[in-house]
Enzyme design. Structure first.
Site, PDB file in Angstrom:
ATOM      1  CG  HIS A   1     -19.215  37.729  44.817  1.00  9.22           C
ATOM      2  ND1 HIS A   1     -19.531  36.501  44.268  1.00  9.22           N
ATOM      3  CD2 HIS A   1     -19.824  38.645  44.030  1.00  9.22           C
ATOM      4  CE1 HIS A   1     -20.280  36.676  43.190  1.00  9.22           C
ATOM      5  NE2 HIS A   1     -20.481  37.971  43.035  1.00  9.22           N
TER       6      HIS A   1
ATOM      7  CG  HIS B   1     -22.105  42.732  44.262  1.00 10.59           C
ATOM      8  ND1 HIS B   1     -21.562  42.920  43.011  1.00 10.59           N
ATOM      9  CD2 HIS B   1     -22.598  41.472  44.254  1.00 10.59           C
ATOM     10  CE1 HIS B   1     -21.728  41.823  42.283  1.00 10.59           C
ATOM     11  NE2 HIS B   1     -22.359  40.915  43.023  1.00 10.59           N
TER      12      HIS B   1
END
Lengths: 201, 201
Positions: free
Chosen positions: B132, B134
């Protein structure tokens, strides 16, 4: 066409003609990443730089004040202050290249953990106002006495200047790994850089 | 086809069926980002999540332990432990979406500086082993007493849980900004997500 999202934002704090990343890009024309020049040319007029990828849209090179062995920068060829200033196609190319460079970095350094960081604006610790992604290998804590658990991502305190011979060797290895990966993915039917996505929204 | 670059790497430390990001993705089918559902459905079986974008390949939502107001996560819908595990098309989509989400975040929060961070592996402070990005707004130092110049990018020390009402409102605002930007770019002939790049290698 290139548009900035917020015309009320302050202008970049550096002029394009003084930008070190623009100077590196100008000195390094695009080359075919699957067949990089060997030996790699070192333009006499350019700032010291160890380029590993150079496409019509993007350029990647070693950070000269690395946080760790293999610390890479990836930026647009054109001067774009922040990520919101890049074009849609550039943003997609950046995404594909981060994957490619990550894979090459893991192979070249043998370090399987790494950070990808991209800073926008002074409050976010952006130093050179020409947008760039950092790729920073993270050796295991036990393997490196210099590693701190809560390391400072930004600032120059613990950064050491790049050793020239080591840097040239590493850049050569990275160009080679990039070429190998692209060749393997051609065979696999995968693509890093220049195919449209499989699925549309 | 999906291939991992280094089969000698250790397997992910979490099984796919226990992955919180997979659970969020499973509960949120794709929607048209230019015409998001309103009111936005809140699946009863899903973990608490505030989704701002959901495509066939990617999903973006608010971090429930934000480092700052607006802290967003962007991940692949499929379970990919590290960035080198994503497909080429996914990597390009991620690149395009980071630009789109960045622009929406600047508009929704009014904060013009932000970090993009993506951690791979425990030594790089990756907590959830489903890759992922951020996106972390960085208010000016003077505007925020909580800001520290050498802030710790990782760890949970200074993170506060998301306020539910505030989060719902922010997610709604982000979905709206994303739709607006996509509509503007359609008019401009620009594209964030689903056009091939202008130039090939």
């Amino acid at each position: 066409m290139h548009t900035s999202f917020d015309p009320s934002l302050p202008p970049p704090t550096i002029r394009e003609e003084d930008c070190p990343f623009c100077a590196i890009a100008a000195a390094h024309p695009p080359f075919d990443p699957i067949d990089p020049p060997h030996p790699f040319p070192s333009p006499p007029s350019a700032p010291t730089s160890y380029v590993v990828l150079s496409t019509p849209a993007l350029i990647a090179f070693l950070d000269i004040l690395p946080l760790s062995h293999g610390h890479l920068l990836l930026c647009t060829r054109a001067h774009r202050p922040k990520l919101t200033d890049v074009t849609g196609p550039e943003a997609r190319d950046l995404g594909g290249c981060i994957r490619l460079l990550s894979a090459a970095l893991v192979r070249a350094t043998g370090i399987a953990d790494w950070n990808v960081v991209q800073n926008n604006g002074a409050a976010a610790a952006q130093v050179v106002p020409h947008m760039h992604y950092h790729l920073i290998p993270r050796p295991e804590i036990r393997a490196s006495g210099r590693y701190r658990e809560s390391f400072t991502m930004f600032g120059r305190g613990q950064r050491e200047e790049l050793d020239e011979d080591e840097a040239e060797q590493l850049a050569e290895e990275l160009r080679q790994q990039i070429a190998d990966i692209l060749r393997e993915e051609q065979e696999d039917g995968e693509s890093f850089l220049n195919k449209p996505p499989k699925q549309k929204l």
